[in-house]
Write an enzyme that holds these catalytic residues in place. Structure first.
Site, short mmCIF file in Angstrom:
data_model
loop_
_atom_site.label_atom_id
_atom_site.label_comp_id
_atom_site.label_asym_id
_atom_site.label_seq_id
_atom_site.Cartn_x
_atom_site.Cartn_y
_atom_site.Cartn_z
N HIS A 140 -8.18 58.44 -29.13
CA HIS A 140 -9.11 58.39 -28.00
C HIS A 140 -10.00 57.15 -28.06
O HIS A 140 -10.23 56.50 -27.04
CB HIS A 140 -9.97 59.66 -28.00
CG HIS A 140 -10.84 59.81 -26.80
ND1 HIS A 140 -10.33 59.98 -25.52
CD2 HIS A 140 -12.19 59.82 -26.66
CE1 HIS A 140 -11.32 60.10 -24.66
NE2 HIS A 140 -12.46 59.99 -25.32
N SER A 157 -13.25 57.28 -21.14
CA SER A 157 -13.48 58.72 -21.27
C SER A 157 -14.32 59.23 -20.10
O SER A 157 -13.92 59.11 -18.94
CB SER A 157 -14.12 59.01 -22.62
OG SER A 157 -14.05 60.38 -22.93
N ASP A 170 -4.02 60.78 -28.36
CA ASP A 170 -5.40 61.10 -27.99
C ASP A 170 -5.63 62.59 -28.19
O ASP A 170 -5.05 63.42 -27.48
CB ASP A 170 -5.65 60.70 -26.53
CG ASP A 170 -7.12 60.75 -26.14
OD1 ASP A 170 -7.83 61.64 -26.64
OD2 ASP A 170 -7.55 59.91 -25.33
#
Length: 278
Positions: free
Chosen positions: A258, A97, A229
Site C-alpha cells: 500500500h 489512499s 496491497d
C-alpha cells in the site's frame, strides 16, 4: 506557516514549492498522515521544474483540529479552497489512499467544472467503495473498519505503530527490507493529527461510494496500485475503478504494498513523470 481559511472557517496548512511558472502538481495525502508523506515526490518534481503543492487535510498534520467536517465532501472542498487560493490551473492532482478518494471527489465536483485540472492520478486509492455491501460484495466487511475504530480509540499510539510496522509497507512479509525511519515517520505524522478526525475519517474512506465521481471524471487518469496491497486490495479498488473511468489507464505493480510511493519511490516517480509529461 502558510495557511488558508475555508468557507467554514477551518485553517488549512499547505506547502508550495518550486518555480511559480512551473506546471502545478497538487498532492493529496492518505489517512492518517499529512502532506509530509509526499516529501520524496515533491522534492523530485520540484527539481524537475514543476510547482508542487500539498496540504494537510483538516484535522491532520498542521491544519486545525476541528470537530466536524471529516468526510469526503469537506475534504474535496478544502482541497478546492487551496487550489483556488493559489490559482492552480492546468494542474495534475495526485492522491494516495484516502487522498485518492479526495482527488476523485475534487476533480468531479470542483476541478473539472472550474476548468482547473488537466490530469489525475489515483495511487493505492480507496474508490470506488471499500466496505462490503449487497451492491459491493467484493468489499471488506464492516467489522474490519469497526476494528480500526476500536484500536484507535483504545490506544491510538500503539495502533499507529502497528500499522506501518506491519501491512502498510509490507514489512510483515518474509524477506521484506524494513526501514525503521519510515515506520517512525508514519507514527510521527499520525500522532500530529486529531484523534477525532482520524476516528471519523475511517467512515469517510471506507463507506463513501465514489462510483459517480469516477464516472464523472473525463481528464486522463492514471490508476496505480500494488498487487500486494494489504490495506486497499487491488481487486476491490483499482480493478473496479478502471472500469468506471472514461479516460483511465491502469498500472499495477507485482509485490508492491500500500505504501509503495515511499518504499518504491524511484519506480513510482519515474512512472508519474512519464504520465505527467505526456
Amino acid at each position: 506557516m502558510p495557511t488558508i481559511k475555508t468557507s467554514d472557517g477551518v485553517e488549512i496548512f499547505y506547502k508550495d514549492w518550486g518555480p511559480r511558472g512551473g506546471r502545478p502538481i497538487m498532492f493529496h495525502h492518505g489517512w492518517p498522515l499529512s502532506s509530509d508523506d509526499w516529501d520524496t515526490q515533491m522534492l523530485f518534481f520540484a527539481q524537475n521544474g514543476y510547482r508542487v503543492v500539498a496540504h494537510d487535510r483538516r484535522g491532520h498534520g498542521r491544519s486545525a483540529q476541528v470537530s466536524e467536517g471529516h468526510d469526503m465532501d469537506h475534504y474535496a472542498a478544502d482541497a478546492a479552497a487551496v487550489a483556488n487560493h493559489l490559482d492552480l490551473r492546468n494542474a495534475v492532482h495526485i492522491g494516495h489512499s484516502t487522498g485518492g478518494g479526495e482527488v476523485a471527489r475534487y476533480v468531479a465536483k470542483f476541478g473539472e467544472p472550474q476548468g482547473r485540472v488537466a490530469k489525475a492520478v489515483l495511487v493505492s486509492a480507496v474508490p470506488p467503495l471499500m466496505v462490503k455491501t449487497d451492491a459491493n460484495p467484493g468489499g471488506l466487511p464492516l467489522e474490519v473498519f469497526d476494528g480500526f475504530r476500536k484500536a484507535l480509540a483504545d490506544n491510538r499510539a500503539q495502533f499507529f505503530l502497528d500499522v506501518p510496522t506491519g501491512p502498510f509497507y509490507g514489512f510483515n512479509r518474509v524477506g521484506a527490507k524494513i526501514y525503521p525511519g519510515v515506520i517512525q515517520n508514519w507514527w510521527r505524522q499520525g500522532m500530529m493529527g486529531s484523534a477525532k478526525a482520524h476516528y471519523d475519517g475511517i467512515k469517510a474512506f471506507s463507506e463513501t461510494d465514489q462510483t459517480e465521481d469516477l464516472k464523472a471524471m473525463t481528464v486522463p487518469t492514471l490508476v496505480m496500485h500494488g498487487e500486494d496491497d494489504q490495506i486497499v486490495p487491488v481487486a476491490a479498488a483499482a480493478l473496479r475503478s478502471i472500469k468506471l473511468l472514461q479516460n483511465g489507464t491502469l498500472k499495477t505493480y507485482p509485490g508492491f504494498p500500500h505504501g509503495m510511493l515511499t518504499v518504491h519511490a524511484d519506480v513510482l516517480n519515474a512512472d508519474l513523470l512519464a504520465f505527467i509529461g505526456d
